[in-house]
Write a protein that holds these residues in place. Structure first.
Motif, PDB file in Angstrom:
ATOM      1  N   ASP A  58      -6.145  -3.632   2.956  1.00 56.97           N
ATOM      2  CA  ASP A  58      -4.926  -3.910   2.184  1.00 56.97           C
ATOM      3  C   ASP A  58      -4.625  -5.398   2.068  1.00 56.97           C
ATOM      4  O   ASP A  58      -3.846  -5.824   1.213  1.00 56.97           O
ATOM      5  CB  ASP A  58      -3.724  -3.180   2.803  1.00 56.97           C
ATOM      6  CG  ASP A  58      -3.866  -1.671   2.718  1.00 56.97           C
ATOM      7  OD1 ASP A  58      -4.487  -1.188   1.746  1.00 56.97           O
ATOM      8  OD2 ASP A  58      -3.358  -0.969   3.619  1.00 56.97           O
ATOM      9  N   ASP A  83      -0.162   5.198   0.981  1.00 58.07           N
ATOM     10  CA  ASP A  83      -0.380   6.194   2.033  1.00 58.07           C
ATOM     11  C   ASP A  83      -0.374   5.551   3.414  1.00 58.07           C
ATOM     12  O   ASP A  83      -1.114   4.591   3.672  1.00 58.07           O
ATOM     13  CB  ASP A  83      -1.730   6.894   1.830  1.00 58.07           C
ATOM     14  CG  ASP A  83      -1.702   7.844   0.642  1.00 58.07           C
ATOM     15  OD1 ASP A  83      -0.759   8.638   0.555  1.00 58.07           O
ATOM     16  OD2 ASP A  83      -2.629   7.791  -0.190  1.00 58.07           O
ATOM     17  N   MET A  84       0.466   6.070   4.256  1.00 60.21           N
ATOM     18  CA  MET A  84       0.580   5.626   5.657  1.00 60.21           C
ATOM     19  C   MET A  84       1.171   4.223   5.792  1.00 60.21           C
ATOM     20  O   MET A  84       1.114   3.604   6.863  1.00 60.21           O
ATOM     21  CB  MET A  84      -0.768   5.747   6.384  1.00 60.21           C
ATOM     22  CG  MET A  84      -1.258   7.193   6.436  1.00 60.21           C
ATOM     23  SD  MET A  84      -2.822   7.398   7.267  1.00 60.21           S
ATOM     24  CE  MET A  84      -3.957   7.196   5.908  1.00 60.21           C
ATOM     25  N   THR A  85       1.708   3.686   4.667  1.00 62.19           N
ATOM     26  CA  THR A  85       2.437   2.407   4.716  1.00 62.19           C
ATOM     27  C   THR A  85       3.858   2.672   4.223  1.00 62.19           C
ATOM     28  O   THR A  85       4.821   2.476   4.953  1.00 62.19           O
ATOM     29  CB  THR A  85       1.750   1.349   3.843  1.00 62.19           C
ATOM     30  OG1 THR A  85       0.484   1.046   4.412  1.00 62.19           O
ATOM     31  CG2 THR A  85       2.572   0.068   3.771  1.00 62.19           C
ATOM     32  N   ASP A  94       0.859  -1.165   0.000  1.00 64.60           N
ATOM     33  CA  ASP A  94       0.000   0.000   0.000  1.00 64.60           C
ATOM     34  C   ASP A  94       0.912   1.236   0.000  1.00 64.60           C
ATOM     35  O   ASP A  94       2.124   1.118   0.249  1.00 64.60           O
ATOM     36  CB  ASP A  94      -0.844  -0.077   1.285  1.00 64.60           C
ATOM     37  CG  ASP A  94      -1.592   1.194   1.556  1.00 64.60           C
ATOM     38  OD1 ASP A  94      -2.354   1.623   0.692  1.00 64.60           O
ATOM     39  OD2 ASP A  94      -1.401   1.779   2.654  1.00 64.60           O
ATOM     40  N   ASP A 112      -1.560  -0.667   5.862  1.00 66.48           N
ATOM     41  CA  ASP A 112      -1.936  -0.058   7.142  1.00 66.48           C
ATOM     42  C   ASP A 112      -3.434  -0.191   7.409  1.00 66.48           C
ATOM     43  O   ASP A 112      -3.923   0.259   8.429  1.00 66.48           O
ATOM     44  CB  ASP A 112      -1.559   1.430   7.190  1.00 66.48           C
ATOM     45  CG  ASP A 112      -2.479   2.282   6.348  1.00 66.48           C
ATOM     46  OD1 ASP A 112      -2.473   2.125   5.114  1.00 66.48           O
ATOM     47  OD2 ASP A 112      -3.242   3.078   6.919  1.00 66.48           O
TER      48      ASP A 112
HETATM   49 MG    MG Z   1      -2.775   3.222   3.426  1.00 63.17          MG
END
Ligand code: MG
Ligand code: C5P
Length: 285
Positions: free
Chosen positions: A230, A41-43, A39, A226
């Motif tokens: 996912d 975003d934020m991963t 993934d 995250d």
């Molecule tokens: Mg994400």
């Protein structure tokens, strides 16, 4: 470095991070013909830095260069993000609301007549940040010709610009995401293809990943995400032998801990680094 030395470093890194591994043998099983599906975003990007939230690809677009002050995109985030991460709601309950959020945001962005030539500047002016250790991760995979499939419900054009500006957009990378469709003057007129949101990655995987040869040739997958959504990102790989899943638990930790531990093989709590993925990737190559 000898295999013994790598073993020792690997174990030290694992111990330092104190996480739970449900099946340690999985780490060994992904050695042959591995690939990484992650993934974005934020991963691959951080969740926070110095106490401040790091922008997602969507948040990077919240720049006056691209959208007006009166655009209600941020209000939508305040309404729908708490729903996205709500441990008390089922995925089935969230699904229609995520479609609603993404559809509204895409419409707002089209109304704003976003200009293609402004995207790179918006990324440069943003505080977008990949996780600590990102360069080792991207460079090592490229060096060892391990395919990296980045699968994002964010905005593909922005994602590409983030990795380009960080000098890690290597040839081993494939991307599945929501891509902007610009008219001949470079103004956003639509989004291409089927909409991808956090909880329909399975459909995206089946329609896109199924056609990627690089992805099909590699039955052993290291999957990073995250969100519980996912976990379906590898569903497009027809003949998976082993999947080792790592979940970054960034937000609402106590509320979501149990479901993450039950769903991912490894759970990393508020860890803003790539240390564990890097240790595993180095161990298996
Ligand atoms: Mg994400
Ligand atoms: O790359 P990834 O699939 O994680 O991208 C989706 C993320 O983007 C979601 O987790 C969501 O919280 C975030 N998002 C956002 N603003 C929107 C839509 C999604 O920050 N308008």
């Amino acid at each position: 470095m000898s295999k013994n030395e790598t073993d020792i470093i690997f174990i030290l890194v694992l111990k330092r991070h104190q996480f739970m591994v449900k099946d340690p043998y999985l780490i060994l099983l992904i050695i042959l013909f591995p690939q990484v599906i992650s993934d974005f975003d934020m991963t691959l990007t951080r969740f926070a830095h110095n106490g401040m939230r790091v922008p997602t690809t969507h948040n990077i677009l919240d720049n006056r260069l691209l959208i007006n002050e009166d655009c209600t995109k941020k209000e939508l985030l305040n309404t729908y993000y708490p729903i996205e991460i709500d441990a008390g709601r089922s995925t089935e309950e969230k699904l229609p609301l995520m479609v609603e959020w993404w559809t509204k945001v895409h419409e707002l962005l089209i109304d704003q007549r976003i200009r293609k030539d402004m995207l790179a500047r918006a990324v440069k002016e943003s505080s977008a940040m990949l996780r600590e250790g990102y360069k080792v991760f991207f460079d090592h995979l490229a060096e060892h010709h391990i395919p990296l499939l980045i699968f994002s419900a964010g905005v593909g054009d922005v994602l590409e610009e983030v990795i380009r500006q960080n000098h890690v957009f290597h040839p081993n990378i494939n991307i599945i995401s929501n891509y902007m469709d610009f008219d001949h003057t470079g103004v956003l007129q639509a989004f291409k293809g089927q909409l991808i949101h956090t909880f329909n990655k399975r459909q995206g995987a089946l329609s896109h990943a199924a056609h990627l040869r690089q992805v099909q040739d590699r039955p052993n997958v290291l999957l990073l995400g995250d969100s519980l959504g996912d976990l379906t990102m590898a569903d497009g790989v027809t003949d998976t032998h082993n999947i080792l899943t790592i979940g970054f638990l960034n937000d609402q930790v106590e509320e979501r801990k149990e479901s993450y531990i039950n769903s991912f093989d490894i759970v990393l709590v508020k860890d803003e680094t790539m240390d564990i993925p890097n240790a595993i990737v180095k161990y298996v190559t």
